[in-house]
Design a protein around this motif. Structure first.
Motif, PDB file in Angstrom:
ATOM      1  N   THR A   6       0.825  -1.198   0.000  1.00 16.90           N
ATOM      2  CA  THR A   6       0.000   0.000   0.000  1.00 16.90           C
ATOM      3  C   THR A   6       0.861   1.250   0.000  1.00 16.90           C
ATOM      4  O   THR A   6       1.805   1.376   0.786  1.00 16.90           O
ATOM      5  CB  THR A   6      -0.929   0.017   1.223  1.00 16.90           C
ATOM      6  OG1 THR A   6      -1.766  -1.133   1.187  1.00 16.90           O
ATOM      7  CG2 THR A   6      -1.789   1.264   1.231  1.00 16.90           C
ATOM      8  N   PHE A   7       0.512   2.178  -0.880  1.00 22.08           N
ATOM      9  CA  PHE A   7       1.124   3.495  -0.901  1.00 22.08           C
ATOM     10  C   PHE A   7       0.047   4.543  -0.661  1.00 22.08           C
ATOM     11  O   PHE A   7      -1.025   4.483  -1.269  1.00 22.08           O
ATOM     12  CB  PHE A   7       1.777   3.776  -2.256  1.00 22.08           C
ATOM     13  CG  PHE A   7       3.214   3.345  -2.365  1.00 22.08           C
ATOM     14  CD1 PHE A   7       4.247   4.266  -2.250  1.00 22.08           C
ATOM     15  CD2 PHE A   7       3.528   2.019  -2.588  1.00 22.08           C
ATOM     16  CE1 PHE A   7       5.572   3.877  -2.358  1.00 22.08           C
ATOM     17  CE2 PHE A   7       4.846   1.612  -2.708  1.00 22.08           C
ATOM     18  CZ  PHE A   7       5.884   2.540  -2.588  1.00 22.08           C
ATOM     19  N   ALA A   8       0.337   5.497   0.198  1.00 27.40           N
ATOM     20  CA  ALA A   8      -0.489   6.686   0.344  1.00 27.40           C
ATOM     21  C   ALA A   8       0.075   7.754  -0.570  1.00 27.40           C
ATOM     22  O   ALA A   8       1.263   8.093  -0.489  1.00 27.40           O
ATOM     23  CB  ALA A   8      -0.489   7.173   1.785  1.00 27.40           C
ATOM     24  N   ILE A   9      -0.765   8.264  -1.469  1.00 20.81           N
ATOM     25  CA  ILE A   9      -0.366   9.344  -2.371  1.00 20.81           C
ATOM     26  C   ILE A   9      -0.962  10.632  -1.826  1.00 20.81           C
ATOM     27  O   ILE A   9      -2.186  10.784  -1.754  1.00 20.81           O
ATOM     28  CB  ILE A   9      -0.861   9.091  -3.807  1.00 20.81           C
ATOM     29  CG1 ILE A   9      -0.416   7.705  -4.292  1.00 20.81           C
ATOM     30  CG2 ILE A   9      -0.368  10.191  -4.733  1.00 20.81           C
ATOM     31  CD1 ILE A   9       1.079   7.503  -4.357  1.00 20.81           C
ATOM     32  N   LEU A  10      -0.114  11.548  -1.420  1.00 21.20           N
ATOM     33  CA  LEU A  10      -0.567  12.790  -0.789  1.00 21.20           C
ATOM     34  C   LEU A  10      -0.791  13.837  -1.862  1.00 21.20           C
ATOM     35  O   LEU A  10       0.165  14.319  -2.485  1.00 21.20           O
ATOM     36  CB  LEU A  10       0.466  13.271   0.242  1.00 21.20           C
ATOM     37  CG  LEU A  10       0.884  12.239   1.302  1.00 21.20           C
ATOM     38  CD1 LEU A  10       1.817  12.893   2.317  1.00 21.20           C
ATOM     39  CD2 LEU A  10      -0.321  11.625   1.987  1.00 21.20           C
ATOM     40  N   LEU A  11      -2.064  14.188  -2.077  1.00 22.96           N
ATOM     41  CA  LEU A  11      -2.473  15.137  -3.101  1.00 22.96           C
ATOM     42  C   LEU A  11      -2.826  16.477  -2.471  1.00 22.96           C
ATOM     43  O   LEU A  11      -2.937  16.594  -1.250  1.00 22.96           O
ATOM     44  CB  LEU A  11      -3.663  14.575  -3.875  1.00 22.96           C
ATOM     45  CG  LEU A  11      -3.414  13.207  -4.542  1.00 22.96           C
ATOM     46  CD1 LEU A  11      -4.717  12.634  -5.081  1.00 22.96           C
ATOM     47  CD2 LEU A  11      -2.377  13.327  -5.661  1.00 22.96           C
ATOM     48  N   GLY A  27       0.657   1.976   8.191  1.00 25.47           N
ATOM     49  CA  GLY A  27       1.579   0.998   7.614  1.00 25.47           C
ATOM     50  C   GLY A  27       1.894   1.223   6.158  1.00 25.47           C
ATOM     51  O   GLY A  27       2.684   0.467   5.570  1.00 25.47           O
ATOM     52  N   ALA A  28       1.312   2.259   5.554  1.00 27.63           N
ATOM     53  CA  ALA A  28       1.543   2.512   4.134  1.00 27.63           C
ATOM     54  C   ALA A  28       2.851   3.270   3.923  1.00 27.63           C
ATOM     55  O   ALA A  28       3.273   4.067   4.757  1.00 27.63           O
ATOM     56  CB  ALA A  28       0.390   3.316   3.538  1.00 27.63           C
ATOM     57  N   ARG A  29       3.482   3.017   2.790  1.00 29.55           N
ATOM     58  CA  ARG A  29       4.546   3.889   2.318  1.00 29.55           C
ATOM     59  C   ARG A  29       3.890   5.114   1.684  1.00 29.55           C
ATOM     60  O   ARG A  29       2.707   5.076   1.349  1.00 29.55           O
ATOM     61  CB  ARG A  29       5.433   3.135   1.321  1.00 29.55           C
ATOM     62  CG  ARG A  29       6.209   2.013   1.989  1.00 29.55           C
ATOM     63  CD  ARG A  29       6.777   1.024   0.989  1.00 29.55           C
ATOM     64  NE  ARG A  29       7.750   1.614   0.082  1.00 29.55           N
ATOM     65  CZ  ARG A  29       8.413   0.914  -0.850  1.00 29.55           C
ATOM     66  NH1 ARG A  29       8.180  -0.391  -0.991  1.00 29.55           N
ATOM     67  NH2 ARG A  29       9.293   1.501  -1.643  1.00 29.55           N
ATOM     68  N   ALA A  30       4.629   6.191   1.548  1.00 29.21           N
ATOM     69  CA  ALA A  30       4.002   7.431   1.088  1.00 29.21           C
ATOM     70  C   ALA A  30       4.858   8.139   0.053  1.00 29.21           C
ATOM     71  O   ALA A  30       6.096   8.138   0.128  1.00 29.21           O
ATOM     72  CB  ALA A  30       3.738   8.366   2.270  1.00 29.21           C
ATOM     73  N   ILE A  31       4.172   8.752  -0.908  1.00 30.12           N
ATOM     74  CA  ILE A  31       4.771   9.653  -1.884  1.00 30.12           C
ATOM     75  C   ILE A  31       3.915  10.912  -1.917  1.00 30.12           C
ATOM     76  O   ILE A  31       2.689  10.829  -1.992  1.00 30.12           O
ATOM     77  CB  ILE A  31       4.851   9.014  -3.277  1.00 30.12           C
ATOM     78  CG1 ILE A  31       5.800   7.804  -3.263  1.00 30.12           C
ATOM     79  CG2 ILE A  31       5.316  10.029  -4.323  1.00 30.12           C
ATOM     80  CD1 ILE A  31       5.894   7.069  -4.591  1.00 30.12           C
ATOM     81  N   ALA A  32       4.555  12.058  -1.846  1.00 30.35           N
ATOM     82  CA  ALA A  32       3.840  13.330  -1.867  1.00 30.35           C
ATOM     83  C   ALA A  32       3.894  13.933  -3.254  1.00 30.35           C
ATOM     84  O   ALA A  32       4.918  13.863  -3.943  1.00 30.35           O
ATOM     85  CB  ALA A  32       4.439  14.297  -0.855  1.00 30.35           C
ATOM     86  N   ALA A  33       2.781  14.533  -3.661  1.00 25.38           N
ATOM     87  CA  ALA A  33       2.699  15.250  -4.924  1.00 25.38           C
ATOM     88  C   ALA A  33       2.614  16.744  -4.636  1.00 25.38           C
ATOM     89  O   ALA A  33       1.592  17.228  -4.133  1.00 25.38           O
ATOM     90  CB  ALA A  33       1.487  14.795  -5.730  1.00 25.38           C
ATOM     91  N   ASP A  34       3.692  17.450  -4.884  1.00 25.49           N
ATOM     92  CA  ASP A  34       3.743  18.904  -4.750  1.00 25.49           C
ATOM     93  C   ASP A  34       3.170  19.349  -3.399  1.00 25.49           C
ATOM     94  O   ASP A  34       3.626  18.906  -2.353  1.00 25.49           O
ATOM     95  CB  ASP A  34       3.031  19.562  -5.916  1.00 25.49           C
ATOM     96  CG  ASP A  34       3.573  20.972  -6.208  1.00 25.49           C
ATOM     97  OD1 ASP A  34       4.073  21.624  -5.292  1.00 25.49           O
ATOM     98  OD2 ASP A  34       3.498  21.410  -7.357  1.00 25.49           O
ATOM     99  N   PRO A  47       7.048  10.753   3.775  1.00 28.09           N
ATOM    100  CA  PRO A  47       7.149  10.300   2.388  1.00 28.09           C
ATOM    101  C   PRO A  47       8.573   9.931   2.002  1.00 28.09           C
ATOM    102  O   PRO A  47       9.536  10.583   2.427  1.00 28.09           O
ATOM    103  CB  PRO A  47       6.641  11.502   1.584  1.00 28.09           C
ATOM    104  CG  PRO A  47       5.714  12.201   2.529  1.00 28.09           C
ATOM    105  CD  PRO A  47       6.372  12.050   3.876  1.00 28.09           C
ATOM    106  N   GLU A  48       8.680   8.905   1.198  1.00 27.48           N
ATOM    107  CA  GLU A  48       9.990   8.480   0.710  1.00 27.48           C
ATOM    108  C   GLU A  48      10.383   9.230  -0.558  1.00 27.48           C
ATOM    109  O   GLU A  48      11.522   9.122  -1.018  1.00 27.48           O
ATOM    110  CB  GLU A  48      10.021   6.982   0.458  1.00 27.48           C
ATOM    111  CG  GLU A  48       9.032   6.486  -0.582  1.00 27.48           C
ATOM    112  CD  GLU A  48       8.929   4.972  -0.584  1.00 27.48           C
ATOM    113  OE1 GLU A  48       9.254   4.370  -1.625  1.00 27.48           O
ATOM    114  OE2 GLU A  48       8.549   4.382   0.458  1.00 27.48           O
TER     115      GLU A  48
END
Length: 217
Positions: A6-11, A27-34, A47-48
């Motif tokens: 699972t990835f959390a995408i931060l919008l 428990g999710a990995r995270a990637i941030a968008a802007d 976020p990684e």
């Protein structure tokens, strides 16, 4: 068997960071968008990766998260920052995506893009949930799904095409293999009464719910 990743995408949309959202991303990995990086601290996420053109990111936010690796893109590009973040998560093995901050915000076009993108990602075999804390959505494709929503929650089915054989159980106004024309309002403003199941024979849609809004019960 490969477990779900699972990835959390931060919008950059609105977010009410309640316990339900925190449970979704636990428990999710995270990637941030802007500008979506603004949600990281409230959810206890680090976020990684941080992707985007950074045109909507405040200087103080950039300073607070200076240690997060960045992938910078030009403002004039063929993809939104959110789509870039999603594709990066998929490249890293994501099978489940939580799109955080997917609604509202300053850009209606971006919010609509997130909703449509979720449907196409589901067609690629990914498991998705979109959330703002006040609203949640999951794609509905041919087949069935059961949703964990509190009794009394308001919910709607938003079609992105004609819908064939739509069935809804565990709601105030059930349906049994109903055909719904694209743009029809028949599936707006239903109410969850218990364990809810939605099934569809043909078409593409989203189930959109308000887990804390019981005014329709």
């Amino acid at each position: 068997m490969k477990s779900d990743l699972t990835f959390a995408i931060l919008l950059g949309g609105a977010l009410v960071p309640d316990e339900r959202v925190r449970t979704l991303v636990q428990g999710a990995r995270a990637i941030a968008a802007d500008g979506g990086m603004a949600h990281a601290a409230a959810l206890g996420l680090k976020p990684e990766l941080w992707v985007g053109d950074f045109d909507s990111t405040a200087d103080d936010l950039l300073a607070r998260h200076s240690g997060v690796p960045r992938q910078a893109f030009p403002a004039e590009k063929n993809f939104t920052d959110g789509e870039l973040a999603v594709e990066e998560a998929i490249a890293r093995g994501a099978t489940r995506l939580i799109l955080v901050g997917a609604f509202q915000g300053a850009r209606t076009d971006h919010a609509l893009a997130h909703l449509m993108q979720a449907v196409t990602l589901a067609e690629r075999g990914l498991n998705l949930v979109l959330t703002s804390g006040t609203e949640e959505a999951v794609p509905l494709l041919p087949g069935s799904l059961t949703l964990d929503l509190p009794a009394g929650s308001l919910m709607s089915v938003i079609g992105f095409s004609d819908l064939g054989g739509l069935s809804l159980l565990g709601v105030k106004y059930p349906l049994q293999e109903a055909d719904i024309a694209f743009g029809a309002s028949r599936t707006i403003s239903n109410v969850v009464t218990g364990p809810m199941t939605a099934s569809l024979q043909s078409g593409r849609a989203l189930v959109l719910a308000r887990p804390h809004d019981f005014s329709g019960s």
